[in-house]
Design a protein around this motif. Structure first.
Motif, short mmCIF file in Angstrom:
data_model
loop_
_atom_site.label_atom_id
_atom_site.label_comp_id
_atom_site.label_asym_id
_atom_site.label_seq_id
_atom_site.Cartn_x
_atom_site.Cartn_y
_atom_site.Cartn_z
N UNK A 99 0.84 -1.19 0.00
CA UNK A 99 0.00 0.00 0.00
C UNK A 99 0.88 1.24 0.00
N UNK A 100 0.32 2.34 -0.48
CA UNK A 100 1.04 3.61 -0.46
C UNK A 100 1.27 4.05 0.98
N UNK A 101 2.39 4.70 1.22
CA UNK A 101 2.68 5.19 2.56
C UNK A 101 4.14 5.53 2.70
N UNK A 102 4.49 6.11 3.85
CA UNK A 102 5.86 6.55 4.06
C UNK A 102 6.84 5.40 4.08
N UNK A 103 6.39 4.20 4.49
CA UNK A 103 7.30 3.07 4.62
C UNK A 103 7.45 2.28 3.33
N UNK A 104 6.75 2.67 2.27
CA UNK A 104 6.75 1.88 1.04
C UNK A 104 8.15 1.70 0.46
N UNK A 105 8.92 2.77 0.37
CA UNK A 105 10.24 2.68 -0.23
C UNK A 105 11.17 1.82 0.61
N UNK A 106 11.09 1.97 1.94
CA UNK A 106 11.91 1.14 2.82
C UNK A 106 11.57 -0.33 2.67
N UNK A 107 10.27 -0.62 2.52
CA UNK A 107 9.84 -2.01 2.33
C UNK A 107 10.37 -2.55 1.00
N UNK A 108 10.28 -1.74 -0.05
CA UNK A 108 10.79 -2.17 -1.36
C UNK A 108 12.28 -2.50 -1.28
N UNK A 109 13.03 -1.67 -0.59
CA UNK A 109 14.47 -1.91 -0.46
C UNK A 109 14.75 -3.19 0.32
N UNK A 110 13.97 -3.40 1.37
CA UNK A 110 14.19 -4.62 2.16
C UNK A 110 13.82 -5.87 1.36
N UNK A 111 12.72 -5.79 0.61
CA UNK A 111 12.33 -6.91 -0.23
C UNK A 111 13.38 -7.20 -1.30
N UNK A 112 13.97 -6.15 -1.85
CA UNK A 112 15.03 -6.33 -2.84
C UNK A 112 16.21 -7.09 -2.23
N UNK A 113 16.54 -6.77 -0.97
CA UNK A 113 17.63 -7.49 -0.31
C UNK A 113 17.27 -8.95 -0.07
N UNK A 156 8.56 -11.89 9.80
CA UNK A 156 7.31 -11.37 10.36
C UNK A 156 7.17 -9.86 10.23
N UNK A 157 8.27 -9.14 10.39
CA UNK A 157 8.19 -7.68 10.31
C UNK A 157 7.85 -7.20 8.91
N UNK A 158 8.15 -7.99 7.89
CA UNK A 158 7.77 -7.66 6.52
C UNK A 158 6.35 -8.13 6.25
N UNK A 159 6.05 -9.36 6.64
CA UNK A 159 4.73 -9.94 6.37
C UNK A 159 3.61 -9.11 6.97
N UNK A 160 3.87 -8.44 8.08
CA UNK A 160 2.84 -7.66 8.75
C UNK A 160 2.49 -6.37 8.01
N UNK A 161 3.32 -5.99 7.03
CA UNK A 161 3.12 -4.70 6.36
C UNK A 161 2.86 -4.81 4.87
N UNK A 162 2.66 -6.03 4.37
CA UNK A 162 2.40 -6.21 2.95
C UNK A 162 1.30 -7.24 2.76
N UNK A 163 0.81 -7.32 1.53
CA UNK A 163 -0.10 -8.40 1.13
C UNK A 163 0.70 -9.36 0.28
N UNK A 164 0.81 -10.61 0.73
CA UNK A 164 1.60 -11.61 0.01
C UNK A 164 0.67 -12.65 -0.60
N UNK A 165 0.89 -12.96 -1.86
CA UNK A 165 0.08 -13.93 -2.58
C UNK A 165 1.02 -14.94 -3.22
#
Length: 286
Positions: free
Chosen positions: A116-130, A149-158
């Motif tokens: 989802x859009x939000x301030x943490x979106x870019x940080x999440x993208x960077x962490x997922x890239x790693x 868990x800290x990633x799963x709680x902030x995204x929708x995973x399919x």
């Protein structure tokens, strides 16, 4: 000097300077299994054998120290460098990625991440890239894997699957496998001629060749996502390049280690013997 090695050095000198990266290769491959510390004189000696001037080497080592990759110490007029404590984990992870097998060879499904859009979106993208995810058509995708868990709680995973040809076609586009395949083809073209001759190299030539071999292979591997077989083209050229690198590495290892035994130094004298991680490299191919 062996003419095969001379050709590799001439090729190196035609490329943009990567002295810092080359030193990281030397430290990570040859020195880390032996404690992770070495005299500057040893680094200068080996880089000099590759045609790299002492001033360039000293500048590169200083930059690596400033970035925390190396930590300097002195004894009398001699300088010594060891891997920074905060960087050891990165050396270990890189070694596993370069020398080890794919960790999920039989995975055949995708994990898709929607954010989802939000301030943490870019940080999440960077962490997922790693974690090995790549952006594709507005979502992040990777071969199926559990999320922290800290990633799963902030995204929708399919989780998704597809037939084999569709999965391979998607992977080729999302991870730009054609570009990686071209790098592997260049690696094979460069090093195939060393099969056979490498077994007769002197200890010094063997170590210098080993540094260049791992350096070139490492630069490709750091771009290779190491996808499971179900995602890769049939007869993936990366597998052939890995077989070539493993065979040459096996031929060069014993004589190159002999040079390190007799010539490389630490504050306490000769380098300690290599630990078991050295013999485990490419172990799955033996």
């Amino acid at each position: 000097m062996n003419p095969h090695l001379a050709g590799l050095i001439a090729r190196l000198q035609e490329q943009p300077s990567h002295t810092g990266s080359l030193i990281i290769t030397l430290i990570g491959d040859a020195i880390m299994p032996r404690g992770g510390a070495v005299a500057l004189s040893t680094i200068l000696d080996l880089c000099g054998g590759l045609g790299i001037g002492s001033g360039v080497v000293r500048t590169a080592v200083s930059r690596l120290s400033a970035d925390g990759w190396l930590v300097a110490s002195r004894q009398s007029r001699a300088s010594y460098y060891e891997i920074g404590a905060g960087r050891r984990g990165e050396f270990v992870r890189a070694s596993r990625h370069i020398f080890g097998p794919s960790r999920r060879p039989h995975v055949a499904r995708l994990t898709l991440i929607l954010m989802e859009a939000g301030e943490s979106r870019e940080a999440l993208r960077n962490r997922l890239a790693r974690l090995g995810f790549v952006a594709w058509q507005g979502v992040m995708i990777a071969p199926e894997r559990p999320l922290p868990p800290s990633v799963a709680a902030n995204v929708i995973a399919v989780t998704a699957d597809a037939d084999g040809d569709t999965m391979k076609r998607l992977a080729a586009k999302a991870w730009r496998l054609d570009a990686i395949a071209a790098l592997y083809a260049g690696f094979i073209e460069t090093y195939a001629a060393l099969v056979g001759p490498a077994e007769r190299f002197t200890p010094r030539d063997a170590l210098l060749t080993r540094v260049l071999l791992v350096h070139d292979y490492r630069r490709i591997m750091l771009r290779d996502p190491r996808l499971p077989e179900a995602f890769l083209p049939d007869r993936w050229i990366g597998a052939s390049a890995r077989q070539l690198c493993a065979g040459l590495y096996a031929a060069l290892r014993a004589p190159s280690e002999l040079w390190l035994d007799h010539h490389a130094l630490t504050r306490a004298g000769p380098l300690p013997p290599a630990d078991s991680t050295l013999t485990h490299r490419f172990a799955d191919l033996r």
